[in-house]
Motif scaffolding. Structure first.
Motif, PDB file in Angstrom:
ATOM      1  N   ALA A  67       1.585   4.971 -11.333  1.00  0.00           N
ATOM      2  CA  ALA A  67       0.583   5.677 -10.533  1.00  0.00           C
ATOM      3  C   ALA A  67      -0.353   4.693  -9.842  1.00  0.00           C
ATOM      4  N   LEU A  68      -0.754   3.628 -10.538  1.00  0.00           N
ATOM      5  CA  LEU A  68      -1.621   2.630  -9.928  1.00  0.00           C
ATOM      6  C   LEU A  68      -0.908   1.874  -8.817  1.00  0.00           C
ATOM      7  N   LEU A  69       0.356   1.566  -9.033  1.00  0.00           N
ATOM      8  CA  LEU A  69       1.128   0.901  -7.984  1.00  0.00           C
ATOM      9  C   LEU A  69       1.335   1.826  -6.791  1.00  0.00           C
ATOM     10  N   ASP A  70       1.570   3.109  -7.057  1.00  0.00           N
ATOM     11  CA  ASP A  70       1.684   4.074  -5.949  1.00  0.00           C
ATOM     12  C   ASP A  70       0.421   4.076  -5.101  1.00  0.00           C
ATOM     13  N   GLU A  71      -0.726   3.922  -5.770  1.00  0.00           N
ATOM     14  CA  GLU A  71      -2.017   3.915  -5.072  1.00  0.00           C
ATOM     15  C   GLU A  71      -2.277   2.599  -4.339  1.00  0.00           C
ATOM     16  N   MET A  72      -2.027   1.476  -5.027  1.00  0.00           N
ATOM     17  CA  MET A  72      -2.424   0.170  -4.504  1.00  0.00           C
ATOM     18  C   MET A  72      -1.362  -0.490  -3.632  1.00  0.00           C
ATOM     19  N   ASN A  73      -0.120  -0.185  -3.878  1.00  0.00           N
ATOM     20  CA  ASN A  73       0.980  -0.832  -3.159  1.00  0.00           C
ATOM     21  C   ASN A  73       2.124   0.170  -2.946  1.00  0.00           C
ATOM     22  N   PRO A  74       1.900   1.181  -2.127  1.00  0.00           N
ATOM     23  CA  PRO A  74       2.895   2.252  -1.957  1.00  0.00           C
ATOM     24  C   PRO A  74       4.257   1.710  -1.523  1.00  0.00           C
ATOM     25  N   LYS A  75       5.308   2.368  -1.993  1.00  0.00           N
ATOM     26  CA  LYS A  75       6.672   1.986  -1.621  1.00  0.00           C
ATOM     27  C   LYS A  75       6.878   2.226  -0.120  1.00  0.00           C
ATOM     28  N   ARG A  76       7.546   1.308   0.519  1.00  0.00           N
ATOM     29  CA  ARG A  76       7.746   1.395   1.958  1.00  0.00           C
ATOM     30  C   ARG A  76       8.509   2.650   2.365  1.00  0.00           C
ATOM     31  N   GLY A  77       9.490   3.009   1.573  1.00  0.00           N
ATOM     32  CA  GLY A  77      10.308   4.166   1.920  1.00  0.00           C
ATOM     33  C   GLY A  77       9.759   5.475   1.411  1.00  0.00           C
ATOM     34  N   GLY A  78       8.543   5.437   0.839  1.00  0.00           N
ATOM     35  CA  GLY A  78       7.964   6.634   0.253  1.00  0.00           C
ATOM     36  C   GLY A  78       8.462   6.864  -1.157  1.00  0.00           C
ATOM     37  N   GLY A  79       7.961   7.893  -1.791  1.00  0.00           N
ATOM     38  CA  GLY A  79       8.334   8.182  -3.167  1.00  0.00           C
ATOM     39  C   GLY A  79       7.476   7.416  -4.152  1.00  0.00           C
ATOM     40  N   SER A  80       7.750   7.620  -5.434  1.00  0.00           N
ATOM     41  CA  SER A  80       6.965   7.013  -6.503  1.00  0.00           C
ATOM     42  C   SER A  80       7.790   5.986  -7.264  1.00  0.00           C
ATOM     43  N   TYR A  81       7.102   4.988  -7.778  1.00  0.00           N
ATOM     44  CA  TYR A  81       7.760   4.003  -8.634  1.00  0.00           C
ATOM     45  C   TYR A  81       8.322   4.649  -9.904  1.00  0.00           C
ATOM     46  N   ARG A  82       7.830   5.828 -10.255  1.00  0.00           N
ATOM     47  CA  ARG A  82       8.349   6.515 -11.437  1.00  0.00           C
ATOM     48  C   ARG A  82       9.841   6.805 -11.318  1.00  0.00           C
ATOM     49  N   GLU A  83      10.332   6.855 -10.094  1.00  0.00           N
ATOM     50  CA  GLU A  83      11.755   7.117  -9.884  1.00  0.00           C
ATOM     51  C   GLU A  83      12.637   5.994 -10.430  1.00  0.00           C
ATOM     52  N   GLN A  84      12.038   4.830 -10.700  1.00  0.00           N
ATOM     53  CA  GLN A  84      12.796   3.682 -11.213  1.00  0.00           C
ATOM     54  C   GLN A  84      12.877   3.656 -12.741  1.00  0.00           C
ATOM     55  N   ILE A  85      12.189   4.573 -13.420  1.00  0.00           N
ATOM     56  CA  ILE A  85      12.206   4.597 -14.886  1.00  0.00           C
ATOM     57  C   ILE A  85      13.623   4.892 -15.385  1.00  0.00           C
ATOM     58  N   THR A  86      14.055   4.063 -16.317  1.00  0.00           N
ATOM     59  CA  THR A  86      15.386   4.211 -16.920  1.00  0.00           C
ATOM     60  C   THR A  86      15.249   4.122 -18.436  1.00  0.00           C
ATOM     61  N   PHE A  87      15.751   5.091 -19.145  1.00  0.00           N
ATOM     62  CA  PHE A  87      15.702   5.065 -20.611  1.00  0.00           C
ATOM     63  C   PHE A  87      16.910   4.295 -21.142  1.00  0.00           C
TER      64      PHE A  87
ATOM     65  N   ASN B  64       9.072  -5.496 -12.279  1.00  0.00           N
ATOM     66  CA  ASN B  64      10.313  -4.799 -11.930  1.00  0.00           C
ATOM     67  C   ASN B  64      10.088  -3.730 -10.871  1.00  0.00           C
ATOM     68  N   ALA B  65       8.966  -3.034 -10.984  1.00  0.00           N
ATOM     69  CA  ALA B  65       8.676  -1.988  -9.996  1.00  0.00           C
ATOM     70  C   ALA B  65       8.589  -2.587  -8.603  1.00  0.00           C
ATOM     71  N   LEU B  66       7.863  -3.673  -8.469  1.00  0.00           N
ATOM     72  CA  LEU B  66       7.689  -4.298  -7.160  1.00  0.00           C
ATOM     73  C   LEU B  66       8.996  -4.873  -6.628  1.00  0.00           C
ATOM     74  N   ALA B  67       9.892  -5.254  -7.531  1.00  0.00           N
ATOM     75  CA  ALA B  67      11.184  -5.824  -7.121  1.00  0.00           C
ATOM     76  C   ALA B  67      12.244  -4.750  -6.890  1.00  0.00           C
ATOM     77  N   GLY B  68      11.881  -3.475  -7.093  1.00  0.00           N
ATOM     78  CA  GLY B  68      12.840  -2.397  -6.913  1.00  0.00           C
ATOM     79  C   GLY B  68      13.876  -2.303  -8.012  1.00  0.00           C
ATOM     80  N   LYS B  69      13.560  -2.886  -9.176  1.00  0.00           N
ATOM     81  CA  LYS B  69      14.492  -2.883 -10.305  1.00  0.00           C
ATOM     82  C   LYS B  69      14.191  -1.713 -11.245  1.00  0.00           C
ATOM     83  N   PRO B  70      15.137  -1.377 -12.140  1.00  0.00           N
ATOM     84  CA  PRO B  70      14.876  -0.329 -13.129  1.00  0.00           C
ATOM     85  C   PRO B  70      13.693  -0.686 -14.024  1.00  0.00           C
TER      86      PRO B  70
END
Length: 354
Positions: free
Chosen positions: A266-286, A205-211
């Motif tokens: 954090a590992l995805l931020d390191e190994m495959n950073p988002k093109r637009g910047g920022g962290s994949y943590r921003e996609q976390i949804t409870f 989901n992180a790589l697909a830009g999904k929640p």
């Protein structure tokens, strides 16, 4: 030859690959190929004569009996199971059919086969049943970890069905003398994990830009076990475990789900950073917690270390890094699993059960 059931699933396929690579005996692999059974996991063995695949159900007693007799197997390792808690909540009947009735039919077939063995073949035969820590129920924050002496308190249709199968295996040992072994493992993670489970779902989901959906407050605690370590534990129990005994297999890695998600991000931020910047943590949804969600599992794996000398080789830090790297390197596998293309491949190559 050993007979592996459910050997195209996540843990089963890892075990088959591990077994063949270790240069051990040939493997006869039986799998029903439901949604989580994926022969693409085993493509590296397509030309390997030491691996034989049969599409079929452990509940088909006649099929299992014929395979056991034909191949003269010396051990059965039973991975075949429905294993997703959410699916068990919505469709419990499937879990009863496979995990309870299917295990019963498998045991009956194995008992018939074993009873006619003679001499060393009979003495060396083993039936190893792979189960889960979820049969023990839920732990409080300060409760000691599950040992093999904990009473069974399953809280979902999935864990109840696995508890029932464990009881059947135990009963066949005490009633008929069937030489059984049982392992109860903690949460596995690693390559070939179907992307409905927590870790692969977060990666995909992180790589697909999904929640990135997290149940409740995300503080449900699990003990995490790298699948390669689980495979080595099963090999060791099969080799030297005491008949009729249960061995808990854990990774000594208790962590809340939210911490797992943060680590993956954090590992995805390191190994495959988002093109637009920022962290994949921003996609976390409870999201709303699921019904009957157990708060904490923890495995005390001292018995298997004390009796059999086994302990995990991976820390969570090394195992999760390997896992994220594998998913980043195997995007085609993920895409085919999600699209259902692998099912088309199965239909083309295995249109009829053997």
């Amino acid at each position: 030859m050993i007979f592996v059931t459910g050997g195209a699933g996540f843990i089963g396929s890892n075990f088959v690959l591990d077994w063949v690579s270790a240069g051990a005996e040939d493997v006869l692999n039986l799998d029903k190929l439901t949604y989580a059974g994926n022969l693409e996991n085993l493509r590296s063995l397509d030309a390997n004569s030491r691996h034989s695949f049969v599409r079929g159900d452990i509940g088909d007693q006649a099929l299992v009996e014929s395979l056991l007799a034909k191949h003269r197997v010396r051990a059965v390792v039973n991975f075949a199971a429905e294993s997703h808690v959410d699916r068990s909540i919505h469709s419990p009947g499937t879990f009863i059919d496979t995990n309870v009735v299917g295990t019963f039919r498998l045991l009956e077939a194995v008992r018939g086969y074993w009873s006619q063995l003679q001499g060393a073949e009979r003495e060396n035969f083993r039936f190893l049943h792979v189960s889960t820590d979820e049969v023990y129920g839920s732990l409080g924050p300060r409760d000691p970890a599950f040992t093999e002496e904990n009473k069974y308190e399953p809280n979902s249709p999935y864990s109840a069905s696995k508890a029932a199968s464990d009881h059947l295996v135990r009963a066949y040992h005490h009633t008929y003398g069937l030489p059984v072994l049982t392992t109860n493992c903690s949460n596995n993670y690693g390559p070939y994990h179907f992307p409905e489970k927590l870790i692969p779902l977060m990666i995909v989901n992180a790589l697909a830009g999904k929640p990135l959906p997290v149940y409740g407050d995300g503080q449900q605690i699990r003990d995490w076990l790298y699948v390669g370590d689980h495979c080595s534990a099963i090999r060791r129990v099969l080799e030297a475990g005491r008949l009729g005994e249960t061995y808990n297999v854990g990774g000594w890695n208790e962590k809340p789900n939210l911490e797992i998600v943060h680590t993956v991000c954090a590992l995805l931020d390191e190994m495959n950073p988002k093109r637009g910047g920022g962290s994949y943590r921003e996609q976390i949804t409870f999201v709303k917690d699921r019904p009957g969600h157990d708060r904490r599992y923890a495995i005390d794996a001292r018995k298997i270390e004390r009796e059999l000398g086994w302990k995990p080789a991976e820390t969570f830090e090394t195992g999760i890094r390997k896992t994220v790297q594998w998913y980043l390197a195997n995007g085609d596998w993920v895409q085919r699993v999600q699209s259902g293309a692998y099912r088309d491949w199965i239909t083309q190559h295995y249109a009829q059960p053997a």
